[in-house]
Design a protein around this motif. Structure first.
Motif, PDB file in Angstrom:
ATOM      1  N   ARG A  45       0.828  -1.196   0.000  1.00 18.57           N
ATOM      2  CA  ARG A  45       0.000   0.000   0.000  1.00 18.57           C
ATOM      3  C   ARG A  45       0.870   1.257   0.000  1.00 18.57           C
ATOM      4  NH1 ARG A  45      -4.770   0.803   4.090  1.00 18.57           N
ATOM      5  NH2 ARG A  45      -5.244   2.414   2.558  1.00 18.57           N
ATOM      6  N   PHE A  46       0.584   2.176  -0.898  1.00 13.10           N
ATOM      7  CA  PHE A  46       1.339   3.421  -0.964  1.00 13.10           C
ATOM      8  C   PHE A  46       1.126   4.248   0.302  1.00 13.10           C
ATOM      9  CE2 PHE A  46       1.582   7.946  -2.218  1.00 13.10           C
ATOM     10  CZ  PHE A  46       2.902   7.983  -2.633  1.00 13.10           C
ATOM     11  N   LYS A  47      -0.073   4.218   0.843  1.00 12.40           N
ATOM     12  CA  LYS A  47      -0.413   5.051   1.999  1.00 12.40           C
ATOM     13  C   LYS A  47       0.405   4.691   3.229  1.00 12.40           C
ATOM     14  CE  LYS A  47      -4.410   6.405   4.837  1.00 12.40           C
ATOM     15  NZ  LYS A  47      -5.865   6.256   5.028  1.00 12.40           N
ATOM     16  N   VAL A  68     -11.084 -11.066   9.694  1.00 14.69           N
ATOM     17  CA  VAL A  68      -9.621 -11.035   9.592  1.00 14.69           C
ATOM     18  C   VAL A  68      -9.199 -11.040   8.122  1.00 14.69           C
ATOM     19  CG1 VAL A  68      -7.475 -12.234  10.125  1.00 14.69           C
ATOM     20  CG2 VAL A  68      -9.291 -12.115  11.836  1.00 14.69           C
ATOM     21  N   PHE A  69      -9.920 -11.823   7.302  1.00 14.75           N
ATOM     22  CA  PHE A  69      -9.634 -11.843   5.862  1.00 14.75           C
ATOM     23  C   PHE A  69      -9.926 -10.472   5.248  1.00 14.75           C
ATOM     24  CE2 PHE A  69     -11.193 -12.139   1.514  1.00 14.75           C
ATOM     25  CZ  PHE A  69     -10.156 -12.801   0.879  1.00 14.75           C
ATOM     26  N   ILE A  70     -11.039  -9.854   5.651  1.00 15.36           N
ATOM     27  CA  ILE A  70     -11.390  -8.528   5.133  1.00 15.36           C
ATOM     28  C   ILE A  70     -10.319  -7.518   5.535  1.00 15.36           C
ATOM     29  CG2 ILE A  70     -13.137  -6.705   5.131  1.00 15.36           C
ATOM     30  CD1 ILE A  70     -15.214  -8.838   5.838  1.00 15.36           C
ATOM     31  N   LEU A 113      -7.938  -5.385   2.889  1.00 17.53           N
ATOM     32  CA  LEU A 113      -7.940  -3.924   2.856  1.00 17.53           C
ATOM     33  C   LEU A 113      -6.593  -3.328   3.235  1.00 17.53           C
ATOM     34  CD1 LEU A 113     -11.415  -3.243   4.544  1.00 17.53           C
ATOM     35  CD2 LEU A 113     -10.848  -2.877   2.142  1.00 17.53           C
ATOM     36  N   GLY A 114      -5.731  -4.134   3.829  1.00 14.11           N
ATOM     37  CA  GLY A 114      -4.422  -3.635   4.253  1.00 14.11           C
ATOM     38  C   GLY A 114      -4.471  -2.841   5.534  1.00 14.11           C
ATOM     39  N   HIS A 115      -5.469  -3.129   6.383  1.00 12.90           N
ATOM     40  CA  HIS A 115      -5.588  -2.414   7.655  1.00 12.90           C
ATOM     41  C   HIS A 115      -4.664  -3.022   8.700  1.00 12.90           C
ATOM     42  CE1 HIS A 115      -9.908  -0.928   6.585  1.00 12.90           C
ATOM     43  NE2 HIS A 115      -8.968  -0.164   6.072  1.00 12.90           N
ATOM     44  N   THR A 153     -10.171  -0.501  12.654  1.00 15.01           N
ATOM     45  CA  THR A 153     -10.256   0.276  11.411  1.00 15.01           C
ATOM     46  C   THR A 153     -11.168  -0.414  10.412  1.00 15.01           C
ATOM     47  OG1 THR A 153      -7.994   1.037  11.753  1.00 15.01           O
ATOM     48  CG2 THR A 153      -8.915   1.316   9.554  1.00 15.01           C
ATOM     49  N   THR A 154     -11.052  -1.730  10.315  1.00 19.36           N
ATOM     50  CA  THR A 154     -11.891  -2.483   9.378  1.00 19.36           C
ATOM     51  C   THR A 154     -13.361  -2.371   9.747  1.00 19.36           C
ATOM     52  OG1 THR A 154     -10.076  -4.044   9.082  1.00 19.36           O
ATOM     53  CG2 THR A 154     -12.241  -4.738   8.309  1.00 19.36           C
ATOM     54  N   GLU A 155     -13.663  -2.434  11.032  1.00 15.82           N
ATOM     55  CA  GLU A 155     -15.055  -2.358  11.478  1.00 15.82           C
ATOM     56  C   GLU A 155     -15.702  -1.035  11.099  1.00 15.82           C
ATOM     57  OE1 GLU A 155     -14.517  -3.172  15.579  1.00 15.82           O
ATOM     58  OE2 GLU A 155     -14.611  -5.356  15.344  1.00 15.82           O
ATOM     59  N   LEU A 156     -14.896   0.046  11.037  1.00 19.13           N
ATOM     60  CA  LEU A 156     -15.437   1.340  10.625  1.00 19.13           C
ATOM     61  C   LEU A 156     -15.864   1.332   9.164  1.00 19.13           C
ATOM     62  CD1 LEU A 156     -12.917   3.759  12.393  1.00 19.13           C
ATOM     63  CD2 LEU A 156     -15.269   3.284  13.056  1.00 19.13           C
TER      64      LEU A 156
END
Length: 406
Positions: free
Chosen positions: A269-271, A370-372, A376-378, A383-386
């Motif tokens: 991820r660039f971010k 966890v897969f999601i 997403l690269g979180h 953060t994912t839950e948001l």
């Protein structure tokens, strides 16, 4: 031409006393007809200041403070006398670099230094964001110093921003950047930890507006082929972002053919390239057949360009690439606005909706969070839950009806 005569004196700024009654001691630099004030790192109460100014000072601790203040004033006077021609900007720069340990507390200096660091790391987006935050603070109150950032100041700034119709999200973003600057100043021992204002003030926050599209709307988009070539191309990129696990536009435009290995896409991820150096692992995702078709259709045909898609050029600077990415996102969003109108979709369909729709679709299919998160690269599940939308309304009715079937 004779240089302007500059005088340097000390004075107690009693306008903003701390809770213990101590006030900041400042330098008053006068160059006719102008003057400016610069903070030291020293404090005193009004009573202590009167004693310091008295010719018969007996208190040993105050006498030591007076000696330090005299030394600061003399150094400042020497700096001022050595500037030809004199300017307040040049004085502040020289004063802030003084080897005596007296460092500038100008908020502008601290923001400028941090922004320069971000630019040096090619974190152009962050540099722009910090510059915007400083401009907002400076518009609210000019010539701020670290010591000026108190809980009362933060509250006043928040009220001002709300009255100016700024969102809680914008206010929170600016204040988090200000907080980061203060943390750096405290770490460098220029600002006392006792003066950290965010212990008593809470930054406003909002829960992200849910952006995921319902399955029925996603089906419309995935099955649509616009007649207009430009709309077709923009739609391809939007669908690609959705199918490739919600990949961000900044990552799409930086992909290279080497990121593809058979049916898999692997990239960093660039971010987060500067924030996750201790746990730098690539995101690896599967490429669905429709996504591969889009890649084949839109991939770069210029052998001199190393990128998978013809958006960036190899000789672009970090700043040019940042602005090109912004143009790319706007172009997609503008075309998707036309498409959603044609498809009679009520909700906005921008690049963010592609990412959120991927995450929420996976949630609705009971895919492990966890897969999601990894897709997403979180760095955290929070953060994912948001990102995850609430369950669809029809699902809520279905679950409610189940209560009767006991």
């Amino acid at each position: 031409m004779e240089s302007a005569k500059v005088s340097v004196t000390l004075f107690l700024d009693a306008s903003r006393p701390k809770s213990d009654g101590k006030c900041l001691i400042k330098l008053n630099v006068y160059c006719r007809p102008d003057k400016d004030r610069f903070p030291t790192i020293f404090y005193a109460t009004k009573e202590e200041w009167k004693k310091i100014k008295s010719p018969k000072l007996k208190d040993e601790s105050l006498r030591e403070l007076k000696d330090k203040l005299d030394a600061v004033r003399k150094r400042a006077q020497k700096i001022a006398d050595g500037l030809s021609p004199f300017s307040f900007v040049a004085f502040e720069e020289a004063f802030s670099k003084n080897a005596s340990g007296i460092k500038s507390t100008s908020l502008k200096v601290w923001f400028d230094n941090y922004i320069a660091k971000l630019n040096a790391e090619e974190r152009v987006g962050s540099a722009i964001a910090y510059n915007t935050a400083y401009n907002s603070l400076n518009d609210f109150r000019k010539k701020l110093h670290l010591q000026d950032i108190t809980p009362d100041f933060l509250t006043s700034y928040e009220v001002h921003m709300r009255e100016s119709k700024h969102s809680a999200s914008t206010i929170g973003s600016y204040l988090r950047q200000l907080r980061a600057i203060l943390n750096v100043a405290i770490a460098k021992k220029v600002l006392s930890a006792d003066m950290y204002p965010f212990k008593q003030y809470q930054i406003p926050s909002t829960r992200n507006t849910k952006k995921a599209l319902p399955d029925s709307e996603l089906k419309k988009i995935l099955g649509y082929t616009p007649e207009d070539p430009e709309q077709h191309e923009a739609l391809d990129y939007w669908v690609l972002m959705y199918l490739l696990s919600g990949i961000n536009p900044a990552d799409v435009i930086r992909l290279q053919p080497s990121n593809i290995n058979g049916q898999y896409l692997s990239f960093f991820r660039f971010k987060t390239r500067n924030t996750k150096k201790k746990d730098l692992r690539p995101i690896k995702i599967g490429i669905p057949p429709k996504a591969m078709q889009i890649i084949d259709r839109r991939q770069n045909t210029n052998p001199q360009n190393p990128y998978l898609f013809p958006v960036l050029q190899p000789d672009m600077t970090a700043r040019q690439a940042k602005f090109k990415c912004q143009d790319f996102v706007k172009w997609i969003n503008d075309n998707m606005e036309i498409i959603r109108t044609d498809l009679k979709i009520n909700q906005k369909v921008r690049n963010n909706e592609a990412r959120h729709s991927f995450a929420t679709f996976m949630k609705r299919k009971d895919v492990n969070i966890v897969f999601i998160k990894e897709s997403l690269g979180h760095s955290s599940l929070t953060t994912t839950e948001l990102y995850l939308d609430d369950f669809a309304d029809e699902t809520k009715i279905e679950y409610a009806n189940m209560l009767e079937s006991v």
